[in-house]
Each structure stands twice: as structure tokens, then as C-alpha cells.
Design an enzyme around this catalytic site. Structure first.
Site, PDB file in Angstrom:
ATOM      1  N   GLU A 206       0.827  -1.212   0.000  1.00  4.04           N
ATOM      2  CA  GLU A 206       0.000   0.000   0.000  1.00  4.04           C
ATOM      3  C   GLU A 206       0.857   1.257   0.000  1.00  4.04           C
ATOM      4  OE1 GLU A 206      -3.338  -0.183   2.752  1.00  4.04           O
ATOM      5  OE2 GLU A 206      -4.175  -1.860   1.636  1.00  4.04           O
TER       6      GLU A 206
ATOM      7  N   TYR B 129     -11.603  -4.380  -0.080  1.00  3.41           N
ATOM      8  CA  TYR B 129     -12.373  -4.913   1.044  1.00  3.41           C
ATOM      9  C   TYR B 129     -13.861  -4.644   0.833  1.00  3.41           C
ATOM     10  CZ  TYR B 129      -8.125  -5.653   3.783  1.00  3.41           C
ATOM     11  OH  TYR B 129      -6.911  -6.109   4.230  1.00  3.41           O
TER      12      TYR B 129
ATOM     13  N   GLU C  59      -5.030  -8.679  -0.576  1.00  2.00           N
ATOM     14  CA  GLU C  59      -5.874  -8.357   0.588  1.00  2.00           C
ATOM     15  C   GLU C  59      -7.312  -8.260   0.108  1.00  2.00           C
ATOM     16  OE1 GLU C  59      -4.714  -5.241   3.298  1.00  2.00           O
ATOM     17  OE2 GLU C  59      -2.579  -5.720   3.047  1.00  2.00           O
TER      18      GLU C  59
HETATM   19  O1  AHR Z   1      -5.602  -5.953   6.642  1.00  2.00           O
HETATM   20  C1  AHR Z   1      -5.612  -4.787   7.405  1.00  2.00           C
HETATM   21  C2  AHR Z   1      -4.923  -3.614   6.705  1.00  2.00           C
HETATM   22  O2  AHR Z   1      -5.649  -3.240   5.576  1.00  2.00           O
HETATM   23  C3  AHR Z   1      -3.540  -3.888   6.175  1.00  2.00           C
HETATM   24  O3  AHR Z   1      -2.558  -3.732   7.139  1.00  2.00           O
HETATM   25  C4  AHR Z   1      -3.387  -2.830   5.119  1.00  2.00           C
HETATM   26  O4  AHR Z   1      -2.497  -3.211   4.109  1.00  2.00           O
HETATM   27  C5  AHR Z   1      -4.813  -2.614   4.636  1.00  2.00           C
HETATM   28  O5  AHR Z   1      -5.129  -1.272   4.565  1.00  2.00           O
END
Ligand code: AHR
Length: 516
Positions: A174, A263, A317
């Protein structure tokens, strides 16, 4: 109404890499400390500090790779703090995750031991945000060099004579955010520089992964592909003779993959993991399906520079992100895991399977006690979440050949929105067995499905397992750890080359088909 699936078994060509089923552990909350790592003096049964029950449960779902040490933590991690006698390791502050003390007891040797116990490939994430080129170069030398050198000698002094093999190495995390707030152009320059020193020692062959975009940042993807693949393009058009050509080959920037983070969450209003109504069920299903659009669009951008799809999209992620459970540390990101999360996992893994020509690896966040976890712990207790069971039900797809499917389904309507009711993927393994995984996104209605399989003999047997529950928010708790788990499914008929199923509302189904 009935949904229809057509599968032409003669059409499979792309392999679903087992690495799509990868995982992620970060020094965050109770993922490592008070999670998988209890220390070798703990009364909880462990092997060199790593919990035995966790290793046993994870081996059962066949974990192909494990990303570590972060996440944002990786952008602050200086690996030399985590080697040598534990009592001599410095304590530091974990600035990303709650400003708690990090005693560095879980470091390089402990992580590589964990990977060996799990029989999984390590995926190490290097520090570009606050680390130096030299630090990254030395970490790779420490891990993988089998000879006389300062770092190899230090590793031997710390009790490990033989080097390890490291297949995957992330050059930053990131870097548009917690990894340095860089612009794409700045990171592209850094990537070219840092990756130069991620060397292959002693027969080890590292697959380098560049930090990719957040969600729909297509500009980031375009810049990284353009700037980090230039030499490859030049090589293709090169008129140089062989010797010069091979010098280029040796020094050109290498990028096996580029990451993508996405996410399933509402960043403006994080909501409860367990207390939700149908509108939030629907919203989170919509957000889950968005992964398909993201992959399609990023892959199209990549096609401009890499039409043969040589560079992997690594979704390292992904998963659901809710409000932390009441009473827990807000920066520990501990959340419960319900049937809704099983659907999120099932749909996302189907999307990855169906894009396996571009998506070669992925890592759900995170393995234990953090975000969409497979395992939750409470002291010596441990429970398996619905997400764990989805990974178990989908494991037969690993390294099988994708069978593209033609799916005709109705829409699930809610408010002004509509999404397809059925989501699916299919593959065929080396023994010729076909595996189909299906999700019914409608929480209220079951769905009849007719599935036609062309290009094979008649069906000889069908087995299926289902994961569902009476309510959308059913989860396993330490009081009732087996409220939701898969069971055999019989509402399925096979005749010649056709199967018919009644797929219950809000369910994930895995079917195995053998042929005469
Ligand atoms: O998974 C939690 C966090 O989410 C990680 O540390 C980061 O890379 C992302 O923003």
C-alpha cells in the site's frame, strides 16, 4: 423459475492456481500474539511456540501460501529486530495497530517455521515505505543465500545453517497509503530500484510482486505496468544480437505480479458483523460482486502492456471489514463471522476462479482473529468460522482446470437494486472429476438449477456438501461453536449428463461429479 448452467467439459484451458487460496497474517491485534503464537513456555499445546490446534485445522484446508508481516505493519518493520535470542530483541511500538508493544518474539525464523509446519509457501512483504534498499537486499540474502556472506553467516549464528526457499516477495505494501503516500510515478521508480536487489541466490527463484492499486485506481495500474514493463516491451522489439539481448534480460526490471486490495465494507459507515437486516445483506452482496468489475477493468488496463497475461494480478488483501466487536480494541479489527461472510468468501473465490487467466494469487485478510478470519481464539479455545468451511469446500479447485460456465439466472431484487441470484464456478481435476461451487445470494428463496454437462460420458456419481443456516447472521461462538458447519446435501438428482438441484436460500454448495 429455474436457473440453467451449461458446462462444456472439452473447453477447459486455464488452470486455477492453488495460490488463489492463499492467506495473510499481520502483526495486528490477536492475529499473531495471542492467536497463532503463544510462545514455547505456554500451557497451550504448541510446537516451538506455534499452536498445534491451529496448525492442524489449517493443514486440513490446504493452505498454499502465507503473506507476512503485513499489511501496514510491513511498512514499519525492520527485520533485524526480529532475529537472534528472543530476550535480546528490541521492543517497539506498533504505530499502525493500536500503539501496543511489539516485542518482536515472532520474527523471520518463527514465520519460516510456521510455513514449514503448515507446508505452505512463504510470501514475504518487504518494507519500501520506511526501509532501505540495503535492508531489503540483506533480508533476501539472510533468507536464501547458501554460502559465506555477512547475512548468511548471521543466519547460521542464529541457528539455521541451511537457507530457506522463498517463492513470493512483495516489494512494498500500500505505498499509495500507509506505505509512504507515494504517487504512482514515484512508486514505479522505487519499484525499479528496490527489486533490482531482490536477488536470486543459491537456486532460489523469487517471484516479485509490485504494490498495486487500491480498489478502482486504474491510473496506478497503468503507470506501474508502463514504467515497470518498458524493458520487456523493448526486448520484444529489440534488434540487438544475442549477447546484448541477454544482458538486458538479466538486468531488466522484473515483475511477476501486481497486487490489488479491495475490502467489502462501507468506509463511511462501518456496520456490525452480526446485527444486520436484509438491506445490509443485499448491500454487502453487491459490494462483493464488485470484485468482478474491478478485476475485469484492471486486467483490461494490464492488457495494454501485457496482452498475453504474463503478469499476475495478485489480490493479496480481500474480505469483509465491519465494526470491531463491542468491547474489543478498536484497532485490533476483531470481528465475528456469519453466514453472510461465507457467501462473501464463496462468491469472491468463484470470481477469482473465473478470472484465473489473470488472477494467479490471492490472500484473504486475515487468517486468525482479524477481519474475515478463518479461526477465532479465546485463550486456549479455538473455533472455525463459516469462512473456514468455505475454504474447505472449495479446496478441490486448487490447481484444477477451469471449466467456463454459461449461467442463466434470475435476479434477486431488493429496493431499487438487483443482483444475480446464482453465482458459480467449475473445474476439472487430474482424475477427471468435476467440482462445481454455487452460491445462492437470495436470503429468502431457494432456486431450482438445471446443469448440463457436455463432452463426457454419463454421470456415475454425485456428492455434495452445503453450508447454510436458518438466519443470515448465524455464527459460531465459544458457547456454541458448531452452530454453522457444512453437511451432506441430497436434494440433487443426476440423469445421464444432467443434474438438477434445489439450492436453498442463502447457501454455499460444493458438488463433486464423477463419470462412467
Ligand atoms: O488488513 C488490514 C490492513 O488493511 C492492512 O494492514 C493494510 O495493508 C490494509 O489497509
Amino acid at each position: 423459475m429455474t436457473s440453467f448452467i451449461d458446462l462444456d467439459l472439452s473447453k477447459g484451458k486455464d488452470v486455477i492456481s492453488k495460490h488463489i487460496y492463499g492467506h495473510f497474517v499481520e502483526h495486528l491485534g490477536r492475529c499473531i500474539y495471542n492467536g497463532l503464537w503463544v510462545g514455547d513456555d505456554s500451557p497451550i499445546p504448541n510446537t516451538r511456540g506455534i499452536r498445534n490446534d491451529i496448525v492442524e485445522a489449517l493443514k486440513a484446508v490446504k493452505i498454499p501460501n502465507l503473506r507476512w508481516p503485513g499489511g501496514c505493519f510491513a511498512d514499519n518493520y525492520h527485520w533485524k529486530d526480529g532475529i537472534g535470542p528472543r530476550e535480546d530483541r528490541p521492543c517497539m511500538v506498533n504505530t499502525d495497530w493500536g500503539h501496543v508493544v511489539e516485542n518482536n518474539h515472532f520474527g523471520t525464523h518463527e514465520f519460516m517455521d510456521l510455513c514449514e509446519q503448515l507446508e505452505t509457501e512463504p510470501y514475504i512483504c518487504g518494507n519500501v515505505g520506511s526501509g532501505t534498499v540495503q535492508e531489503m537486499q540483506q533480508w533476501v540474502e539472510y533468507l536464501t543465500f547458501d554460502g559465506q556472506s555477512p547475512m548468511a553467516n548471521l543466519r547460521k549464528k542464529n541457528g539455521k545453517d541451511e537457507p530457506w526457499k522463498v517463492q513470493f516477495f512483495g516489494v512494498g505494501n500500500e505505498n499509495w497509503g500507509c506505505g509512504g503516500h507515494m504517487k504512482a510515478e514515484t512508486y514505479a521508480e522505487k519499484y525499479r530500484q528496490y527489486q533490482t536487489y531482490v536477488n536470486n541466490y543459491s537456486g532460489n527463484n523469487i517471484l516479485k510482486i509490485a504494490c498495486g492499486p487500491s480498489e478502482a485506481d486504474y491510473h496506478w495500474t497503468e503507470v506501474i505496468l508502463r514504467e515497470c514493463m518498458n524493458e520487456t516491451q523493448q526486448l520484444k522489439n529489440s534488434t540487438h544480437d544475442k549477447p546484448i539481448h541477454s544482458v538486458w534480460e538479466y538486468y531488466r526490471p522484473q515483475m511477476w505480479g501486481i497486487s490489488l486490495h479491495y475490502y467489502v465494507r462501507n468506509r463511511l459507515k462501518y456496520t456490525s458483523a452480526t446485527k444486520f437486516d436484509e438491506s445490509l445483506w443485499f448491500e454487502y452482496m453487491q459490494r462483493t460482486l464488485y470484485m468482478d468489475e474491478l478485476i475485469t477493468n484492471h486486467s483490461n488496463v494490464m492488457d495494454q502492456y501485457d496482452p498475453d497475461k504474463k503478469v499476475a494480478l495478485v489480490v493479496d488483501e480481500w474480505g469483509s471489514w465491519y465494526q470491531p466487536e463491542p468491547g474489543t480494541h478498536p484497532r485490533f479489527l476483531f470481528q465475528q463471522n456469519t453466514l453472510r461472510d461465507a457467501l462473501i468468501a464463496g462468491v469472491t473465490l468463484n470470481i477469482f476462479n473465473n478470472h484465473c487467466d489473470r488472477v494467479k494469487m490471492a490472500n484473504i485478510a486475515q487468517l486468525i482473529n482479524v477481519l474475515q478470519a478463518l479461526i477465532l481464539t479465546d485463550g486456549s479455545e479455538m473455533l472455525l468460522t463459516p469462512t473456514y468451511y468455505v475454504f474447505d469446500m472449495y479446496k478441490d479447485h486448487q490447481d484444477s482446470t477451469l471449466i467456463p460456465l454459461d449461467l442463466e439466472t434470475r435476479d434477486y431484487l431488493f429496493g431499487d437494486g438487483n443482483i444475480p441470484v446464482v453465482n458459480a464456478s467449475a473445474s476439472r481435476n487430474q482424475e477427471g472429476k468435476v467440482h462445481i461451487t454455487l452460491c445462492n445470494l437470495d436470503p429468502n428463496r431457494s432456486e431450482e438449477i438445471t446443469c448440463n454437462l457436455k463432452g463426457e460420458n454419463a454421470i456415475s456419481s454425485v456428492n455434495a456438501r452445503i453450508l447454510t443456516a436458518a438466519a443470515m447472521n448465524v455464527c459460531n461462538t465459544f458457547e456454541q461453536p458448531e452452530q454453522i458447519k457444512p453437511c451432506n446435501f441430497d436434494d440433487i438428482k443426476a440423469q445421464e449428463n444432467e443434474i438438477s438441484i434445489v439450492l436453498p436460500a442463502k447457501s454455499v454448495l460444493a458438488i463433486e461429479i464423477s463419470f462412467k
